[in-house]
Scaffold this motif. Structure first.
Motif, PDB file in Angstrom:
ATOM      1  N   MET A   1     -42.286 -11.398  26.340  1.00 41.06           N
ATOM      2  CA  MET A   1     -42.690 -10.208  25.677  1.00 41.06           C
ATOM      3  C   MET A   1     -42.823 -10.538  24.202  1.00 41.06           C
ATOM      4  SD  MET A   1     -40.607  -6.677  25.453  1.00 41.06           S
ATOM      5  CE  MET A   1     -41.477  -5.263  24.897  1.00 41.06           C
ATOM      6  N   SER A   2     -43.869 -10.010  23.579  1.00 50.52           N
ATOM      7  CA  SER A   2     -44.030 -10.175  22.138  1.00 50.52           C
ATOM      8  C   SER A   2     -44.612  -8.881  21.573  1.00 50.52           C
ATOM      9  CB  SER A   2     -44.938 -11.358  21.816  1.00 50.52           C
ATOM     10  OG  SER A   2     -46.230 -11.130  22.336  1.00 50.52           O
ATOM     11  N   PHE A   3     -44.501  -8.718  20.286  1.00 52.13           N
ATOM     12  CA  PHE A   3     -45.003  -7.530  19.606  1.00 52.13           C
ATOM     13  C   PHE A   3     -46.228  -7.903  18.778  1.00 52.13           C
ATOM     14  CE2 PHE A   3     -40.517  -6.758  20.298  1.00 52.13           C
ATOM     15  CZ  PHE A   3     -40.516  -5.465  20.793  1.00 52.13           C
ATOM     16  N   SER A   4     -47.306  -7.165  18.950  1.00 54.14           N
ATOM     17  CA  SER A   4     -48.484  -7.395  18.117  1.00 54.14           C
ATOM     18  C   SER A   4     -48.422  -6.542  16.856  1.00 54.14           C
ATOM     19  CB  SER A   4     -49.771  -7.121  18.901  1.00 54.14           C
ATOM     20  OG  SER A   4     -49.765  -5.818  19.429  1.00 54.14           O
ATOM     21  N   SER A   5     -47.619  -5.478  16.883  1.00 55.26           N
ATOM     22  CA  SER A   5     -47.346  -4.682  15.676  1.00 55.26           C
ATOM     23  C   SER A   5     -45.953  -4.083  15.825  1.00 55.26           C
ATOM     24  CB  SER A   5     -48.395  -3.584  15.502  1.00 55.26           C
ATOM     25  OG  SER A   5     -48.321  -2.643  16.558  1.00 55.26           O
ATOM     26  N   PHE A   6     -45.285  -3.884  14.693  1.00 59.56           N
ATOM     27  CA  PHE A   6     -43.931  -3.321  14.722  1.00 59.56           C
ATOM     28  C   PHE A   6     -43.640  -2.697  13.369  1.00 59.56           C
ATOM     29  CE2 PHE A   6     -39.456  -2.868  14.896  1.00 59.56           C
ATOM     30  CZ  PHE A   6     -39.092  -2.887  16.239  1.00 59.56           C
ATOM     31  N   ASP A   7     -43.441  -1.375  13.355  1.00 57.01           N
ATOM     32  CA  ASP A   7     -43.121  -0.655  12.122  1.00 57.01           C
ATOM     33  C   ASP A   7     -42.366   0.618  12.487  1.00 57.01           C
ATOM     34  OD1 ASP A   7     -43.008   0.233   9.478  1.00 57.01           O
ATOM     35  OD2 ASP A   7     -45.017   1.099   9.552  1.00 57.01           O
ATOM     36  N   TYR A  44     -39.993 -12.996  23.304  1.00 57.01           N
ATOM     37  CA  TYR A  44     -38.715 -12.764  23.968  1.00 57.01           C
ATOM     38  C   TYR A  44     -38.930 -12.897  25.464  1.00 57.01           C
ATOM     39  CZ  TYR A  44     -37.966 -11.025  19.347  1.00 57.01           C
ATOM     40  OH  TYR A  44     -37.914 -10.940  17.987  1.00 57.01           O
ATOM     41  N   SER A  45     -38.050 -13.660  26.136  1.00 57.88           N
ATOM     42  CA  SER A  45     -38.240 -13.904  27.562  1.00 57.88           C
ATOM     43  C   SER A  45     -36.894 -14.001  28.261  1.00 57.88           C
ATOM     44  CB  SER A  45     -39.042 -15.182  27.781  1.00 57.88           C
ATOM     45  OG  SER A  45     -38.311 -16.287  27.281  1.00 57.88           O
ATOM     46  N   SER A  46     -36.965 -14.040  29.588  1.00 53.38           N
ATOM     47  CA  SER A  46     -35.780 -14.175  30.412  1.00 53.38           C
ATOM     48  C   SER A  46     -36.085 -15.153  31.535  1.00 53.38           C
ATOM     49  CB  SER A  46     -35.386 -12.814  30.996  1.00 53.38           C
ATOM     50  OG  SER A  46     -34.349 -12.955  31.928  1.00 53.38           O
ATOM     51  N   SER A  47     -35.183 -16.074  31.787  1.00 54.52           N
ATOM     52  CA  SER A  47     -35.391 -17.048  32.859  1.00 54.52           C
ATOM     53  C   SER A  47     -35.391 -16.372  34.237  1.00 54.52           C
ATOM     54  CB  SER A  47     -34.324 -18.137  32.814  1.00 54.52           C
ATOM     55  OG  SER A  47     -33.033 -17.564  32.978  1.00 54.52           O
ATOM     56  N   THR A  48     -34.802 -15.177  34.354  1.00 51.89           N
ATOM     57  CA  THR A  48     -34.792 -14.452  35.623  1.00 51.89           C
ATOM     58  C   THR A  48     -36.055 -13.615  35.816  1.00 51.89           C
ATOM     59  OG1 THR A  48     -33.694 -12.527  34.665  1.00 51.89           O
ATOM     60  CG2 THR A  48     -32.273 -14.274  35.574  1.00 51.89           C
ATOM     61  N   SER A  57     -34.660   6.655  18.566  1.00 52.83           N
ATOM     62  CA  SER A  57     -35.324   7.217  17.397  1.00 52.83           C
ATOM     63  C   SER A  57     -34.705   8.553  17.017  1.00 52.83           C
ATOM     64  CB  SER A  57     -36.816   7.419  17.707  1.00 52.83           C
ATOM     65  OG  SER A  57     -37.485   7.998  16.619  1.00 52.83           O
ATOM     66  N   ASP A  58     -34.746   8.857  15.722  1.00 52.59           N
ATOM     67  CA  ASP A  58     -34.450  10.209  15.287  1.00 52.59           C
ATOM     68  C   ASP A  58     -35.787  10.904  15.031  1.00 52.59           C
ATOM     69  OD1 ASP A  58     -35.383   9.282  12.859  1.00 52.59           O
ATOM     70  OD2 ASP A  58     -33.511   9.523  11.782  1.00 52.59           O
ATOM     71  N   HIS A  59     -35.782  12.094  14.510  1.00 53.30           N
ATOM     72  CA  HIS A  59     -37.029  12.850  14.330  1.00 53.30           C
ATOM     73  C   HIS A  59     -37.391  13.077  12.862  1.00 53.30           C
ATOM     74  CE1 HIS A  59     -33.785  15.761  14.087  1.00 53.30           C
ATOM     75  NE2 HIS A  59     -34.589  16.476  13.345  1.00 53.30           N
ATOM     76  N   VAL A  60     -36.765  12.340  11.964  1.00 47.81           N
ATOM     77  CA  VAL A  60     -36.921  12.633  10.527  1.00 47.81           C
ATOM     78  C   VAL A  60     -38.156  11.972   9.926  1.00 47.81           C
ATOM     79  CG1 VAL A  60     -35.813  12.511   8.280  1.00 47.81           C
ATOM     80  CG2 VAL A  60     -34.456  12.990  10.314  1.00 47.81           C
ATOM     81  N   VAL A  61     -38.272  10.668  10.004  1.00 45.31           N
ATOM     82  CA  VAL A  61     -39.368   9.922   9.395  1.00 45.31           C
ATOM     83  C   VAL A  61     -40.222   9.316  10.509  1.00 45.31           C
ATOM     84  CG1 VAL A  61     -39.982   7.944   7.944  1.00 45.31           C
ATOM     85  CG2 VAL A  61     -38.051   9.390   7.329  1.00 45.31           C
ATOM     86  N   VAL A  62     -41.531   9.446  10.378  1.00 41.46           N
ATOM     87  CA  VAL A  62     -42.449   8.904  11.378  1.00 41.46           C
ATOM     88  C   VAL A  62     -43.164   7.685  10.795  1.00 41.46           C
ATOM     89  CG1 VAL A  62     -44.467   9.378  12.799  1.00 41.46           C
ATOM     90  CG2 VAL A  62     -42.780  11.174  12.415  1.00 41.46           C
ATOM     91  N   GLN A  63     -43.024   6.552  11.487  1.00 43.13           N
ATOM     92  CA  GLN A  63     -43.736   5.328  11.130  1.00 43.13           C
ATOM     93  C   GLN A  63     -44.804   5.101  12.200  1.00 43.13           C
ATOM     94  OE1 GLN A  63     -42.139   5.303   8.010  1.00 43.13           O
ATOM     95  NE2 GLN A  63     -42.431   3.106   8.161  1.00 43.13           N
ATOM     96  N   SER A  64     -45.551   4.010  12.094  1.00 44.99           N
ATOM     97  CA  SER A  64     -46.622   3.765  13.045  1.00 44.99           C
ATOM     98  C   SER A  64     -46.138   3.325  14.430  1.00 44.99           C
ATOM     99  CB  SER A  64     -47.623   2.747  12.487  1.00 44.99           C
ATOM    100  OG  SER A  64     -46.964   1.525  12.230  1.00 44.99           O
ATOM    101  N   GLY A  65     -44.888   2.827  14.549  1.00 40.28           N
ATOM    102  CA  GLY A  65     -44.333   2.450  15.848  1.00 40.28           C
ATOM    103  C   GLY A  65     -44.542   0.991  16.163  1.00 40.28           C
ATOM    104  N   PHE A  66     -44.726   0.684  17.442  1.00 36.67           N
ATOM    105  CA  PHE A  66     -44.862  -0.717  17.844  1.00 36.67           C
ATOM    106  C   PHE A  66     -45.788  -0.841  19.039  1.00 36.67           C
ATOM    107  CE2 PHE A  66     -41.259   1.033  20.073  1.00 36.67           C
ATOM    108  CZ  PHE A  66     -41.386   0.558  21.360  1.00 36.67           C
ATOM    109  N   THR A  67     -46.344  -2.025  19.190  1.00 37.45           N
ATOM    110  CA  THR A  67     -47.158  -2.390  20.341  1.00 37.45           C
ATOM    111  C   THR A  67     -46.605  -3.701  20.868  1.00 37.45           C
ATOM    112  OG1 THR A  67     -49.104  -1.368  19.328  1.00 37.45           O
ATOM    113  CG2 THR A  67     -49.481  -2.887  21.167  1.00 37.45           C
ATOM    114  N   ALA A  68     -46.297  -3.725  22.171  1.00 37.81           N
ATOM    115  CA  ALA A  68     -45.718  -4.930  22.756  1.00 37.81           C
ATOM    116  C   ALA A  68     -46.600  -5.456  23.858  1.00 37.81           C
ATOM    117  CB  ALA A  68     -44.337  -4.627  23.309  1.00 37.81           C
TER     118      ALA A  68
END
Length: 68
Positions: A1-7, A44-48, A57-68
């Motif tokens: 698994m990898s992230f192409s964006s993360f914020d 990130y990976s797992s041998s199994t 998450s809380d609900h206070v500040v909104v960022q762009s999120g993530f794509t995995a």
């Protein structure tokens, strides 16, 4: 698994990845807990073949999120 964006909101909105022994993920170990930004080059990976991903998450500040 990898992230192409993360914020996410630093300190409050985080992604956790767990490496699991089975599909039920009864026995797991945390390999990532990340908030804020993350380099897209990390993989990130797992041998199994089983990973569990959670997003907290809380609900206070909104960022762009993530794509995995």
């Amino acid at each position: 698994m990898s992230f192409s964006s993360f914020d996410t909101e630093p300190g409050y909105d985080y992604v956790s990845i767990y490496r699991c022994d089975t599909a039920t993920c009864d026995d797991s170990s945390e390999i990532l807990r990340q908030a804020g930004t993350l380099s897209p080059s990390n993989v990130y990976s797992s041998s199994t073949g089983f990973l569990k991903v959670t997003f907290t998450s809380d609900h206070v500040v909104v960022q762009s999120g993530f794509t995995a």
